[in-house]
Write a protein that holds these residues in place. Structure first.
Motif, PDB file in Angstrom:
ATOM      1  N   SER A 260       0.845  -1.192   0.000  1.00 28.44           N
ATOM      2  CA  SER A 260       0.000   0.000   0.000  1.00 28.44           C
ATOM      3  C   SER A 260       0.887   1.251   0.000  1.00 28.44           C
ATOM      4  CB  SER A 260      -0.875   0.017   1.259  1.00 28.44           C
ATOM      5  OG  SER A 260      -0.050   0.199   2.415  1.00 28.44           O
ATOM      6  N   PRO A 261       0.301   2.436  -0.245  1.00 31.46           N
ATOM      7  CA  PRO A 261       1.087   3.675  -0.150  1.00 31.46           C
ATOM      8  C   PRO A 261       1.719   3.876   1.225  1.00 31.46           C
ATOM      9  CG  PRO A 261      -0.969   4.093  -1.304  1.00 31.46           C
ATOM     10  CD  PRO A 261      -1.042   2.684  -0.794  1.00 31.46           C
ATOM     11  N   ARG A 262       1.124   3.264   2.257  1.00 33.56           N
ATOM     12  CA  ARG A 262       1.724   3.399   3.592  1.00 33.56           C
ATOM     13  C   ARG A 262       3.111   2.769   3.627  1.00 33.56           C
ATOM     14  NH1 ARG A 262      -2.320   1.520   6.563  1.00 33.56           N
ATOM     15  NH2 ARG A 262      -3.290   3.510   7.017  1.00 33.56           N
ATOM     16  N   GLY A 263       3.349   1.790   2.778  1.00 36.85           N
ATOM     17  CA  GLY A 263       4.676   1.201   2.688  1.00 36.85           C
ATOM     18  C   GLY A 263       5.698   2.203   2.188  1.00 36.85           C
ATOM     19  N   ALA A 264       5.299   3.022   1.192  1.00 39.72           N
ATOM     20  CA  ALA A 264       6.199   4.054   0.672  1.00 39.72           C
ATOM     21  C   ALA A 264       6.481   5.116   1.730  1.00 39.72           C
ATOM     22  CB  ALA A 264       5.592   4.693  -0.574  1.00 39.72           C
ATOM     23  N   GLN A 265       5.457   5.480   2.489  1.00 36.96           N
ATOM     24  CA  GLN A 265       5.648   6.460   3.564  1.00 36.96           C
ATOM     25  C   GLN A 265       6.617   5.938   4.618  1.00 36.96           C
ATOM     26  OE1 GLN A 265       1.520   6.751   4.686  1.00 36.96           O
ATOM     27  NE2 GLN A 265       1.126   8.521   3.365  1.00 36.96           N
ATOM     28  N   THR A 266       6.495   4.658   4.926  1.00 36.79           N
ATOM     29  CA  THR A 266       7.385   4.036   5.910  1.00 36.79           C
ATOM     30  C   THR A 266       8.829   4.029   5.422  1.00 36.79           C
ATOM     31  OG1 THR A 266       5.606   2.614   6.737  1.00 36.79           O
ATOM     32  CG2 THR A 266       7.870   1.913   7.171  1.00 36.79           C
ATOM     33  N   ILE A 267       9.032   3.632   4.171  1.00 34.53           N
ATOM     34  CA  ILE A 267      10.392   3.602   3.619  1.00 34.53           C
ATOM     35  C   ILE A 267      11.015   4.988   3.663  1.00 34.53           C
ATOM     36  CG2 ILE A 267      11.756   3.221   1.531  1.00 34.53           C
ATOM     37  CD1 ILE A 267       9.767   1.033   0.768  1.00 34.53           C
ATOM     38  N   LEU A 268      10.257   6.003   3.287  1.00 32.13           N
ATOM     39  CA  LEU A 268      10.791   7.369   3.276  1.00 32.13           C
ATOM     40  C   LEU A 268      11.206   7.810   4.674  1.00 32.13           C
ATOM     41  CD1 LEU A 268      11.413  10.090   2.041  1.00 32.13           C
ATOM     42  CD2 LEU A 268       8.977  10.654   2.149  1.00 32.13           C
ATOM     43  N   ALA A 269      10.352   7.584   5.657  1.00 31.17           N
ATOM     44  CA  ALA A 269      10.675   7.997   7.029  1.00 31.17           C
ATOM     45  C   ALA A 269      11.917   7.278   7.543  1.00 31.17           C
ATOM     46  CB  ALA A 269       9.485   7.727   7.944  1.00 31.17           C
ATOM     47  N   ALA A 270      11.980   5.961   7.325  1.00 31.91           N
ATOM     48  CA  ALA A 270      13.133   5.190   7.799  1.00 31.91           C
ATOM     49  C   ALA A 270      14.407   5.583   7.071  1.00 31.91           C
ATOM     50  CB  ALA A 270      12.865   3.698   7.625  1.00 31.91           C
ATOM     51  N   ALA A 271      14.298   5.882   5.783  1.00 36.00           N
ATOM     52  CA  ALA A 271      15.471   6.293   5.004  1.00 36.00           C
ATOM     53  C   ALA A 271      15.996   7.639   5.497  1.00 36.00           C
ATOM     54  CB  ALA A 271      15.109   6.377   3.524  1.00 36.00           C
ATOM     55  N   ARG A 272      15.124   8.525   5.898  1.00 31.40           N
ATOM     56  CA  ARG A 272      15.552   9.820   6.435  1.00 31.40           C
ATOM     57  C   ARG A 272      16.315   9.641   7.744  1.00 31.40           C
ATOM     58  NH1 ARG A 272       9.994  13.170   4.922  1.00 31.40           N
ATOM     59  NH2 ARG A 272      10.903  14.374   3.192  1.00 31.40           N
ATOM     60  N   VAL A 273      15.856   8.710   8.585  1.00 31.21           N
ATOM     61  CA  VAL A 273      16.577   8.420   9.826  1.00 31.21           C
ATOM     62  C   VAL A 273      17.969   7.884   9.502  1.00 31.21           C
ATOM     63  CG1 VAL A 273      16.642   6.945  11.876  1.00 31.21           C
ATOM     64  CG2 VAL A 273      14.494   7.982  11.164  1.00 31.21           C
ATOM     65  N   ARG A 274      18.044   6.978   8.545  1.00 34.40           N
ATOM     66  CA  ARG A 274      19.329   6.397   8.146  1.00 34.40           C
ATOM     67  C   ARG A 274      20.285   7.470   7.647  1.00 34.40           C
ATOM     68  NH1 ARG A 274      21.987   2.938  10.039  1.00 34.40           N
ATOM     69  NH2 ARG A 274      23.665   4.412   9.736  1.00 34.40           N
ATOM     70  N   ALA A 275      19.764   8.428   6.883  1.00 36.74           N
ATOM     71  CA  ALA A 275      20.598   9.513   6.359  1.00 36.74           C
ATOM     72  C   ALA A 275      21.166  10.356   7.495  1.00 36.74           C
ATOM     73  CB  ALA A 275      19.785  10.382   5.406  1.00 36.74           C
ATOM     74  N   ARG A 285      19.783   6.612  -2.437  1.00 32.60           N
ATOM     75  CA  ARG A 285      19.123   5.381  -2.875  1.00 32.60           C
ATOM     76  C   ARG A 285      19.450   4.212  -1.952  1.00 32.60           C
ATOM     77  NH1 ARG A 285      18.435   4.844  -9.328  1.00 32.60           N
ATOM     78  NH2 ARG A 285      17.755   6.972  -9.769  1.00 32.60           N
ATOM     79  N   GLU A 286      20.647   4.219  -1.389  1.00 33.95           N
ATOM     80  CA  GLU A 286      21.034   3.144  -0.473  1.00 33.95           C
ATOM     81  C   GLU A 286      20.152   3.146   0.773  1.00 33.95           C
ATOM     82  OE1 GLU A 286      23.092   5.306  -1.878  1.00 33.95           O
ATOM     83  OE2 GLU A 286      24.058   3.976  -3.328  1.00 33.95           O
ATOM     84  N   ASP A 287      19.761   4.328   1.219  1.00 31.68           N
ATOM     85  CA  ASP A 287      18.863   4.427   2.376  1.00 31.68           C
ATOM     86  C   ASP A 287      17.507   3.805   2.055  1.00 31.68           C
ATOM     87  OD1 ASP A 287      20.843   5.938   3.747  1.00 31.68           O
ATOM     88  OD2 ASP A 287      20.136   7.772   2.768  1.00 31.68           O
ATOM     89  N   ILE A 288      17.026   4.081   0.852  1.00 29.21           N
ATOM     90  CA  ILE A 288      15.738   3.535   0.420  1.00 29.21           C
ATOM     91  C   ILE A 288      15.802   2.013   0.363  1.00 29.21           C
ATOM     92  CG2 ILE A 288      14.076   3.427  -1.477  1.00 29.21           C
ATOM     93  CD1 ILE A 288      14.085   6.144  -0.117  1.00 29.21           C
ATOM     94  N   ALA A 289      16.858   1.491  -0.254  1.00 29.39           N
ATOM     95  CA  ALA A 289      16.993   0.047  -0.426  1.00 29.39           C
ATOM     96  C   ALA A 289      17.079  -0.673   0.927  1.00 29.39           C
ATOM     97  CB  ALA A 289      18.218  -0.265  -1.278  1.00 29.39           C
ATOM     98  N   LYS A 290      17.794  -0.060   1.879  1.00 31.17           N
ATOM     99  CA  LYS A 290      17.959  -0.702   3.185  1.00 31.17           C
ATOM    100  C   LYS A 290      16.651  -0.721   3.975  1.00 31.17           C
ATOM    101  CE  LYS A 290      20.914  -0.860   7.269  1.00 31.17           C
ATOM    102  NZ  LYS A 290      22.127  -0.361   7.941  1.00 31.17           N
ATOM    103  N   ALA A 291      15.836   0.309   3.813  1.00 30.38           N
ATOM    104  CA  ALA A 291      14.578   0.397   4.566  1.00 30.38           C
ATOM    105  C   ALA A 291      13.459  -0.418   3.933  1.00 30.38           C
ATOM    106  CB  ALA A 291      14.149   1.861   4.677  1.00 30.38           C
ATOM    107  N   ALA A 292      13.619  -0.821   2.673  1.00 32.44           N
ATOM    108  CA  ALA A 292      12.522  -1.441   1.937  1.00 32.44           C
ATOM    109  C   ALA A 292      12.071  -2.780   2.527  1.00 32.44           C
ATOM    110  CB  ALA A 292      12.911  -1.619   0.470  1.00 32.44           C
ATOM    111  N   THR A 293      13.032  -3.633   2.893  1.00 36.68           N
ATOM    112  CA  THR A 293      12.657  -4.990   3.323  1.00 36.68           C
ATOM    113  C   THR A 293      11.823  -4.999   4.600  1.00 36.68           C
ATOM    114  OG1 THR A 293      14.589  -5.941   2.230  1.00 36.68           O
ATOM    115  CG2 THR A 293      13.516  -7.270   3.924  1.00 36.68           C
TER     116      THR A 293
END
Length: 326
Positions: A260-275, A285-293
């Motif tokens: 769902s779109p909530r998955g995209a919102q989750t990836i974005l938030a987690a990727a920002r923390v990683r950054a 892009r590495e932040d996105i890939a790591k948060a995706a799973t």
């Protein structure tokens, strides 16, 4: 971009203090600790899955001690009722008159440990839906707001199926991350025995408050996202759907519904923390890939063929990332 460097410094220092405090008691599992902290800072809930005895409950208990927040624990059982969780109206005497008064349930806290959540019936599990999404409870037509911050850290056992009720898809989607807790290594086993088999256990101190968590969450939301990275994120999430142009052969064959779109919102938030943890003020892009799973593994529904052949959603996500990256 965050308004001041001070906010970013506070973010990283507080995160590392929390990580260090939790690690006093929890041996290893650094990825799990980081992901749980990331979800909490983003205001999300976490589903921890693993066999008994791996420290899932201990992790939540330790985190609650490291945060100066109100903590409650619910042991889910098949006979648990919705009122046992959210609260109920009770008859009391006030000024010589009998009136109904709302008695709060254990969800009225900041940190809620939902232990063995899949042992409760669907009716009771659904009582958590409003609390997880709206951060409030409605009883007898009256809404009652929960504390802020509020997050649910739930555990479940993936092996023992007797007397369990799988979580409905709508409730799974409310979890920020689904994390698999691994079996400790040989060295971690020894350290666990050393820490828990002695005369005393490590003392856990509160190193952050609710205001710290809320402030850190605000800093996360201010990290910018470049258009090409956003496009990369959207392509990954859309590619989990069998009808998408970027869907892999494995997705087309084994997936019934994608994220769902909530998955995209989750990836974005987690990727920002990683950054921010890497000292960057932009998402890569590495932040996105790591948060995706961890963000997508519980939001992808396998088809009958996928279930029958034992396909893992983690494998599906890895395929998608590789194709979109290429």
């Amino acid at each position: 971009m965050p308004e001041t460097p001070v906010a970013v410094v506070h973010f990283k220092e507080t995160f590392e203090k929390l990580r260090a405090e939790v690690s006093k008691f929890i041996v290893g599992q650094q990825d799990i600790i980081e992901q749980v902290l990331s979800a909490v800072i983003c205001g999300g809930h976490v589903l921890l899955e693993g066999v008994p005895g791996l420290g899932k409950t201990a992790l939540v208990n330790t985190l609650a001690k490291a945060l100066h927040l109100k903590f409650q624990r619910i042991q889910f059982t098949p006979d648990l009722l919705p009122a046992d969780i959210v609260g109920t109206q009770i008859l009391v005497e006030r000024g010589g008159q009998k009136v109904f008064e709302f008695q709060q349930g254990p969800v009225f806290c900041n940190v809620l440990l939902a232990d063995e959540i899949n042992r409760a019936t669907p009716k009771t599990q659904s009582a958590l839906l409003e609390t997880m999404q709206e951060k409030r409870v409605t009883v007898a037509g009256t809404s009652h707001n929960l504390g802020s911050p509020f997050f649910v850290l739930a555990t479940q056992n993936p092996i023992e199926q007797d007397g369990t009720y799988p979580l409905p898809e709508a409730q799974l989607d409310r979890f920020f991350f689904k994390l698999y807790v691994p079996v400790p290594s040989h060295g971690d086993f020894i350290e666990i025995l050393n820490r828990t088999g002695g005369k005393s256990s490590p003392e856990i101190n509160a190193v952050a408050t609710g205001d710290d968590i809320l402030q850190m969450g605000q800093v996360v939301r201010e990290v910018p996202l470049e258009a090409s990275v956003q496009d990369y994120l959207v392509k990954i999430v859309r590619a989990t759907h069998p009808t998408d142009v970027n869907a892999t052969d494995r997705v087309k064959k084994y997936v019934r519904h994608g994220s769902s779109p909530r998955g995209a919102q989750t990836i974005l938030a987690a990727a920002r923390v990683r950054a921010l943890l890497d000292g960057r003020y932009h998402v890569a892009r590495e932040d996105i890939a790591k948060a995706a799973t961890p963000a997508l593994r519980h939001r992808i529904l396998l088809s009958f063929e996928g279930e029958a052949e034992g396909v893992k959603t983690d494998e599906v996500i890895a395929d998608v990332i590789e194709k979109v990256k290429a």
